[in-house]
Design an enzyme around this catalytic site. Structure first.
Site, PDB file in Angstrom:
ATOM      1  N   LEU A  35       0.826  -1.219   0.000  1.00 14.60           N
ATOM      2  CA  LEU A  35       0.000   0.000   0.000  1.00 14.60           C
ATOM      3  C   LEU A  35       0.852   1.258   0.000  1.00 14.60           C
ATOM      4  CD1 LEU A  35      -2.880  -1.109   2.429  1.00 14.60           C
ATOM      5  CD2 LEU A  35      -2.808  -1.245  -0.065  1.00 14.60           C
ATOM      6  N   ALA A  83       5.247  -2.952  -8.158  1.00 13.96           N
ATOM      7  CA  ALA A  83       6.342  -2.167  -8.733  1.00 13.96           C
ATOM      8  C   ALA A  83       6.095  -0.692  -8.461  1.00 13.96           C
ATOM      9  CB  ALA A  83       6.411  -2.395 -10.245  1.00 13.96           C
ATOM     10  N   ASP A 126       6.531  -2.928 -22.194  1.00 16.90           N
ATOM     11  CA  ASP A 126       7.189  -2.698 -23.494  1.00 16.90           C
ATOM     12  C   ASP A 126       8.316  -1.671 -23.392  1.00 16.90           C
ATOM     13  OD1 ASP A 126       5.628  -0.410 -23.146  1.00 16.90           O
ATOM     14  OD2 ASP A 126       4.607  -0.537 -25.078  1.00 16.90           O
ATOM     15  N   GLU A 127       8.336  -0.914 -22.267  1.00 17.44           N
ATOM     16  CA  GLU A 127       9.375   0.125 -22.134  1.00 17.44           C
ATOM     17  C   GLU A 127      10.779  -0.463 -22.044  1.00 17.44           C
ATOM     18  OE1 GLU A 127       8.744   3.452 -19.623  1.00 17.44           O
ATOM     19  OE2 GLU A 127       6.599   3.517 -20.023  1.00 17.44           O
ATOM     20  N   ASN A 183      -1.575   0.633 -20.616  1.00 22.81           N
ATOM     21  CA  ASN A 183      -2.940   0.249 -20.232  1.00 22.81           C
ATOM     22  C   ASN A 183      -3.758   1.483 -19.870  1.00 22.81           C
ATOM     23  OD1 ASN A 183      -2.854  -2.973 -18.563  1.00 22.81           O
ATOM     24  ND2 ASN A 183      -1.603  -2.263 -20.248  1.00 22.81           N
ATOM     25  N   LYS A 192      -1.168   9.260 -14.159  1.00 22.63           N
ATOM     26  CA  LYS A 192      -0.887   8.770 -15.508  1.00 22.63           C
ATOM     27  C   LYS A 192      -1.736   9.539 -16.524  1.00 22.63           C
ATOM     28  CE  LYS A 192       1.796   5.611 -13.719  1.00 22.63           C
ATOM     29  NZ  LYS A 192       1.377   4.348 -13.154  1.00 22.63           N
ATOM     30  N   PRO A 208      -1.626  19.403 -18.855  1.00 23.26           N
ATOM     31  CA  PRO A 208      -0.201  19.516 -19.180  1.00 23.26           C
ATOM     32  C   PRO A 208       0.269  18.467 -20.194  1.00 23.26           C
ATOM     33  CG  PRO A 208      -0.481  18.402 -17.064  1.00 23.26           C
ATOM     34  CD  PRO A 208      -1.855  18.746 -17.539  1.00 23.26           C
TER      35      PRO A 208
HETATM   36  P1  NAD Z   1       0.450   0.850  -9.908  1.00 21.67           P
HETATM   37  O1  NAD Z   1       1.504   1.845  -9.565  1.00 21.67           O
HETATM   38  O2  NAD Z   1      -0.948   1.293 -10.147  1.00 21.67           O
HETATM   39  O3  NAD Z   1       0.383  -0.273  -8.760  1.00 21.67           O
HETATM   40  C1  NAD Z   1       1.520  -0.803  -8.161  1.00 21.67           C
HETATM   41  C2  NAD Z   1       1.084  -1.540  -6.892  1.00 21.67           C
HETATM   42  O4  NAD Z   1       2.252  -2.145  -6.304  1.00 21.67           O
HETATM   43  C3  NAD Z   1       0.492  -0.615  -5.813  1.00 21.67           C
HETATM   44  O5  NAD Z   1      -0.676  -1.187  -5.276  1.00 21.67           O
HETATM   45  C4  NAD Z   1       1.587  -0.516  -4.772  1.00 21.67           C
HETATM   46  O6  NAD Z   1       1.102  -0.316  -3.462  1.00 21.67           O
HETATM   47  C5  NAD Z   1       2.261  -1.874  -4.920  1.00 21.67           C
HETATM   48  N1  NAD Z   1       3.669  -1.854  -4.463  1.00 21.67           N
HETATM   49  C6  NAD Z   1       4.627  -0.952  -4.807  1.00 21.67           C
HETATM   50  N2  NAD Z   1       5.778  -1.243  -4.180  1.00 21.67           N
HETATM   51  C7  NAD Z   1       5.544  -2.370  -3.449  1.00 21.67           C
HETATM   52  C8  NAD Z   1       6.354  -3.173  -2.602  1.00 21.67           C
HETATM   53  N3  NAD Z   1       7.648  -2.878  -2.385  1.00 21.67           N
HETATM   54  N4  NAD Z   1       5.792  -4.250  -2.012  1.00 21.67           N
HETATM   55  C9  NAD Z   1       4.482  -4.565  -2.216  1.00 21.67           C
HETATM   56  N5  NAD Z   1       3.681  -3.834  -2.996  1.00 21.67           N
HETATM   57  C10 NAD Z   1       4.196  -2.757  -3.630  1.00 21.67           C
HETATM   58  O7  NAD Z   1       1.015   0.068 -11.174  1.00 21.67           O
HETATM   59  P2  NAD Z   1       0.250  -0.552 -12.429  1.00 21.67           P
HETATM   60  O8  NAD Z   1       0.104   0.476 -13.456  1.00 21.67           O
HETATM   61  O9  NAD Z   1      -0.907  -1.323 -11.952  1.00 21.67           O
HETATM   62  O10 NAD Z   1       1.375  -1.572 -12.951  1.00 21.67           O
HETATM   63  C11 NAD Z   1       1.445  -2.892 -12.422  1.00 21.67           C
HETATM   64  C12 NAD Z   1       2.590  -3.626 -13.115  1.00 21.67           C
HETATM   65  O11 NAD Z   1       2.383  -3.652 -14.518  1.00 21.67           O
HETATM   66  C13 NAD Z   1       3.941  -2.956 -12.899  1.00 21.67           C
HETATM   67  O12 NAD Z   1       4.895  -3.972 -12.718  1.00 21.67           O
HETATM   68  C14 NAD Z   1       4.205  -2.219 -14.212  1.00 21.67           C
HETATM   69  O13 NAD Z   1       5.581  -2.136 -14.470  1.00 21.67           O
HETATM   70  C15 NAD Z   1       3.510  -3.120 -15.208  1.00 21.67           C
HETATM   71  N6  NAD Z   1       2.968  -2.481 -16.432  1.00 21.67           N
HETATM   72  C16 NAD Z   1       2.176  -1.376 -16.332  1.00 21.67           C
HETATM   73  C17 NAD Z   1       1.625  -0.832 -17.498  1.00 21.67           C
HETATM   74  C18 NAD Z   1       0.712   0.379 -17.448  1.00 21.67           C
HETATM   75  O14 NAD Z   1       0.358   0.918 -18.486  1.00 21.67           O
HETATM   76  N7  NAD Z   1       0.292   0.846 -16.279  1.00 21.67           N
HETATM   77  C19 NAD Z   1       1.891  -1.421 -18.736  1.00 21.67           C
HETATM   78  C20 NAD Z   1       2.720  -2.540 -18.788  1.00 21.67           C
HETATM   79  C21 NAD Z   1       3.238  -3.071 -17.620  1.00 21.67           C
HETATM   80  O1  DAU Z   2       4.230   1.292 -21.936  1.00 16.07           O
HETATM   81  C1  DAU Z   2       3.943   0.765 -20.674  1.00 16.07           C
HETATM   82  C2  DAU Z   2       4.178   1.808 -19.619  1.00 16.07           C
HETATM   83  O2  DAU Z   2       3.145   2.779 -19.749  1.00 16.07           O
HETATM   84  C3  DAU Z   2       4.199   1.216 -18.206  1.00 16.07           C
HETATM   85  O3  DAU Z   2       5.317   0.364 -18.085  1.00 16.07           O
HETATM   86  C4  DAU Z   2       4.276   2.331 -17.148  1.00 16.07           C
HETATM   87  O4  DAU Z   2       4.172   1.773 -15.848  1.00 16.07           O
HETATM   88  C5  DAU Z   2       3.133   3.288 -17.378  1.00 16.07           C
HETATM   89  O5  DAU Z   2       3.208   4.359 -16.456  1.00 16.07           O
HETATM   90  C6  DAU Z   2       3.151   3.826 -18.815  1.00 16.07           C
HETATM   91  O6  DAU Z   2       4.299   4.673 -19.012  1.00 16.07           O
HETATM   92  P1  DAU Z   2       4.203   6.050 -19.851  1.00 16.07           P
HETATM   93  O7  DAU Z   2       5.310   6.934 -19.457  1.00 16.07           O
HETATM   94  O8  DAU Z   2       3.998   5.781 -21.305  1.00 16.07           O
HETATM   95  O9  DAU Z   2       2.785   6.593 -19.271  1.00 16.07           O
HETATM   96  P2  DAU Z   2       2.296   8.035 -18.777  1.00 16.07           P
HETATM   97  O10 DAU Z   2       0.827   7.928 -18.565  1.00 16.07           O
HETATM   98  O11 DAU Z   2       3.137   8.562 -17.676  1.00 16.07           O
HETATM   99  O12 DAU Z   2       2.554   8.936 -20.053  1.00 16.07           O
HETATM  100  C7  DAU Z   2       1.961   8.626 -21.319  1.00 16.07           C
HETATM  101  C8  DAU Z   2       2.441   9.672 -22.323  1.00 16.07           C
HETATM  102  O13 DAU Z   2       1.864  10.932 -21.972  1.00 16.07           O
HETATM  103  C9  DAU Z   2       3.939   9.884 -22.301  1.00 16.07           C
HETATM  104  O14 DAU Z   2       4.391  10.143 -23.631  1.00 16.07           O
HETATM  105  C10 DAU Z   2       4.137  11.131 -21.452  1.00 16.07           C
HETATM  106  C11 DAU Z   2       2.875  11.924 -21.712  1.00 16.07           C
HETATM  107  N1  DAU Z   2       2.406  12.748 -20.578  1.00 16.07           N
HETATM  108  C12 DAU Z   2       2.263  12.174 -19.357  1.00 16.07           C
HETATM  109  C13 DAU Z   2       1.837  12.915 -18.271  1.00 16.07           C
HETATM  110  C14 DAU Z   2       1.699  12.261 -16.910  1.00 16.07           C
HETATM  111  C15 DAU Z   2       2.084  14.090 -20.785  1.00 16.07           C
HETATM  112  O15 DAU Z   2       2.176  14.599 -21.909  1.00 16.07           O
HETATM  113  N2  DAU Z   2       1.655  14.813 -19.707  1.00 16.07           N
HETATM  114  C16 DAU Z   2       1.525  14.297 -18.447  1.00 16.07           C
HETATM  115  O16 DAU Z   2       1.164  15.049 -17.511  1.00 16.07           O
END
Ligand code: NAD
Ligand code: DAU
Length: 342
Positions: A35, A83, A126-127, A183, A192, A208
């Protein structure tokens, strides 16, 4: 089957828990989450009372605690979502990203080895492949594209992936890795892009956009990612990496405009702010392998998924308003300037 899900109080982890409990009510889920600011126990409220769901507040870096948990519960499968996930935060302060994303992964895999877990699944991104140029729409990330990271976040995720493959080769730990594109959907933390723009637009606050807003992300509805992970842990081959994405590339500026249109807000809320350091240009996944080998295809078209997502944020104002009060305000002001953007 007993599935240990880490990071289940976050965005994708919680959606995965809902998906699994719906699709496989015969399974038991044990959710471990420390959390952090990104984890919300209220998100899991709908499943909290269920007999086949249990929550434990624990940090995946806590070796002793994690081993004890495995000793008491003997999970069959581990799915590691836990993460630090936000790129901008990793640029501000990388340390915790290395600790959770790399050390935490190693603790979970050590426990998985010690207790004979049948599958350890690493949720990657994918990053890890770095980025593609904007002027080469013919290029895509394949599973064998070299790892070539840009941010401390993506470097920590790539390090974890290397460690996962090392545990497979060295110790024979039955691992799989999924690398998914961006996602979107319910319960995403409003730092995000998509939920931030929805929340700001609803409050009439500036939107922004980093740099020109031309960067491209490949958006996938969260439930389709959950479906892919579910298939991989049940039918995927040990030692394999699966890319997950639905060929839905969009420029950031177009996403922001689409949100303005859906909420009936003017484009003059948009502010082009300083670009992200090392900003990745374009992500684009080739999902051929998971389609051909496991039959995965996304169910939700972006036009429908974004409508559902916007409607969800409109209906769940309490959830995100609660989150953006308090600590998050300090982060927002630090990142976007005192008093926000003008
Ligand atoms: P998120 O930041 O919404 O959630 C992360 C969760 O992990 C939180 O509930 C947090 O409390 C928990 N956490 C963090 N550090 C912890 C620790 N040390 N021990 C236990 N719990 C911990 O992240 P998300 O967007 O749901 O992403 C989940 C996973 O999917 C991550 O590994 C991320 O790299 C991967 N991923 C995310 C995206 C995306 O678009 N969001 C895309 C591809 C992969
Ligand atoms: O591709 C998968 C990844 O997608 C995951 O591994 C990461 O956990 C997840 O956070 C996401 O990373 P991004 O950096 O692509 O997502 P974010 O939503 O932070 O940003 C999406 C795009 O929008 C990126 O090009 C940056 C831009 N952005 C983001 C924010 C927060 C803006 O222009 N303004 C903003 O305020």
């Amino acid at each position: 089957m007993k599935i240990l899900v880490t990071g289940g109080a976050g965005f994708i982890g919680s959606n995965f828990i809902f998906y699994e409990l719906k699709q496989h009510p015969e399974d038991t889920i044990l959710c471990v989450d420390s959390l952090t600011y990104a984890g919300n126990l209220s998100t899991l409220e709908p499943v909290m009372g269920q007999e086949n769901f249990h929550f434990v507040k624990m940090d995946i870096r806590d070796r002793e605690g994690i081993f004890q948990l495995f000793e008491e519960n003997h999970p069959d499968v581990v799915v590691n979502f836990a993460a630090e996930s936000h790129v901008d935060r990793s640029i501000e302060d990388p340390q915790i990203f290395l600790e959770t994303n790399i050390i935490g992964t190693s603790v979970l895999m050590d426990a998985s080895r010690a207790y004979g877990v049948k599958r350890y699944h690493q949720v990657s991104t994918d990053e890890v492949y770095g980025d593609l140029p904007l002027d080469r729409p013919d290029l895509f990330f394949h599973e064998d594209t070299p790892l070539h990271t840009s941010s401390p976040y993506s470097s920590s995720k790539a390090s974890a992936d290397l460690l996962v493959m090392a545990y497979y080769r060295t110790y024979g730990l039955p691992v799989t890795i999924s690398r998914c594109s961006n996602n979107y959907g319910p319960y995403q933390f409003p730092e995000k892009l998509i939920p931030l723009m929805i929340a700001n637009a609803l409050e009439g606050k500036p939107l922004p956009v980093y740099g020109k807003g031309e960067n491209i992300r490949d958006w996938l509805y969260v439930e389709d990612h959950c479906k892919a992970i579910d298939l991989i842990i049940r039918k995927g081959k040990e030692g394999e990496v699966y890319n997950v994405g639905g060929h839905n590339e969009m420029q950031n500026i177009d996403i922001v405009k689409l949100i303005c249109d859906a909420l009936n807000k003017p484009y003059d809320l948009i502010r082009h702010v300083e670009d992200r350091k090392g900003h990745d240009q374009r992500y684009a996944i080739d999902p051929t392998k998971i389609h051909q080998e496991l039959g995965w295809l996304p169910d939700t078209k972006f036009a429908d998924g974004i409508k559902t997502t916007i409607a969800w944020y409109l209906e769940h104002k309490d959830w995100w308003e609660n989150i953006i009060s308090g600590e998050y305000q300090k982060y927002y002001e630090k990142m976007y300037g005192e008093g926000g953007i003008h």
